[in-house]
Design an enzyme around this catalytic site. Sequence first.
Site, short mmCIF file in Angstrom:
data_model
loop_
_atom_site.label_atom_id
_atom_site.label_comp_id
_atom_site.label_asym_id
_atom_site.label_seq_id
_atom_site.Cartn_x
_atom_site.Cartn_y
_atom_site.Cartn_z
N GLU A 231 57.19 5.67 -25.06
CA GLU A 231 56.83 5.55 -24.54
C GLU A 231 57.77 5.79 -23.32
OE1 GLU A 231 55.37 6.12 -20.20
OE2 GLU A 231 55.26 3.34 -20.98
N CYS A 265 55.74 4.49 -14.52
CA CYS A 265 55.80 5.26 -14.97
C CYS A 265 54.93 6.38 -14.68
CB CYS A 265 55.80 5.17 -16.75
SG CYS A 265 54.49 4.61 -17.63
#
Length: 458
Positions: A231, A265
Amino acid sequence: MQQITTTNPATDQDIATYDVMTKDTAFEKIMVAHQAFLQWKAKTHEERGAYLRDIAAALRDASDALAQLMTEETGKLLRDGKTEVELCAQIFEYTATHGPTVLADENRTHNGGKKKGIVAHCPIGVIYSVQPWNFPIYQPVRVLAANLMAGNAVILKHAEICTGSALKLKDLCEVAGLPEGLFDVIIIDHDTSDEVIAHDLVRGVTMTGSDGAGRHIGQVATKNLKKSVLELGSNDAYVVLADADIALAVETCVKGRLYNNGQTCVSAKRFVVADAVYDDFVDAFVAQMKNVKMGDPKEDDTQLGPLSSKEQFDTVHQQVKDSIAHGAVALCGGDPGSETGQFYPATVLSNCTPGMPAYDDEIFGPVASVIRAEDDEDAMRIANDSRYGLGGGIFTKDEAKAIDLARNHFDTGMVRINSFGAADPNMPFGGVKDSGFGREHGGFGMKEFTNAKAIFLP
């Protein structure tokens, strides 16, 4: 002996010093984790779930202390730290509740439907988890909860700057009764980390971080034939279409850019605005960003705390300066003061074009890149003009149009419509392109490191 020291980014004062472990010590912990796994995998999903619920309770009991520690280590707003702890407790509870169903054996047929078969989702062993600092408890928890339910053991290498948070999480799991060794923390350098990936008893690798670090870890994992889940970063585009509710879009985009001090993120990072509403949006957006209160992350009225470290501050400021050197215009911010602490002001850059960090890269701080689009179609083109593909957002009053754009045109793993948020236990989390691969949450993460075993009955 090599050591690391954690530092409070709001005060620049050192917090604690830790010894870096040798390879032998790290390998010993892997061996212990494997032995714990051999016992743990024999438990039923329901039995594992009881431990997860106990961990959730332990997290809630320690919420104030955990939030305080996260704020001291990373500059996270104290109230956001408390919210993070509650989310982690909910993740453990969600996993305990839904895990038995998600991971249950599946009845299938074979031989043209004439014979019975079973698909069993079996644990595989020790999972190596490499996590960043921006959510010191949540990042490791979303891996830990899923893999404990699946029957695996977890070894965590956390970011150096939040080592205390990692060790506190381990202690809380032990207080809650989790068997010794099933979850442990290793404090190691990058070379040793590569050797951990290669260790025969490590069966999978999951990592959250930059695309550069992801490439390295993914390559080492692939070389050693280990499955990985990555990720990685992103420069998520939030698209403001011509029929958007501008007041809602502005309020939401400010929140989306400044959440967790801009260090998320799935933060809203690029703001792609249709020409018809560009001026109205930018004027209101800049006005709100100018009024953001920056200060002590422990104070209730603070809206923006410091960046996590001097290194992070320097990186963000260099990206802003490089963007301006390539033609971007600072509508506010971009000129940090010299006071104590790693405080970077809320910043809005316009005239962002390809070839500058504000357009091409991820700026992990409170810096917004505003991009003018000719119309709605051009806005979607610009949104997808990125090597990343984690998340994004669409603002429009036409929900049907938004759903169509999200499903069929937005090249990301997640899309928010007229809203902003980070993660939800019931929805998959992950991206495409340079934002990585694999999924967490929503039940998907529980199966990432299991063996889908086919059992053929006669």
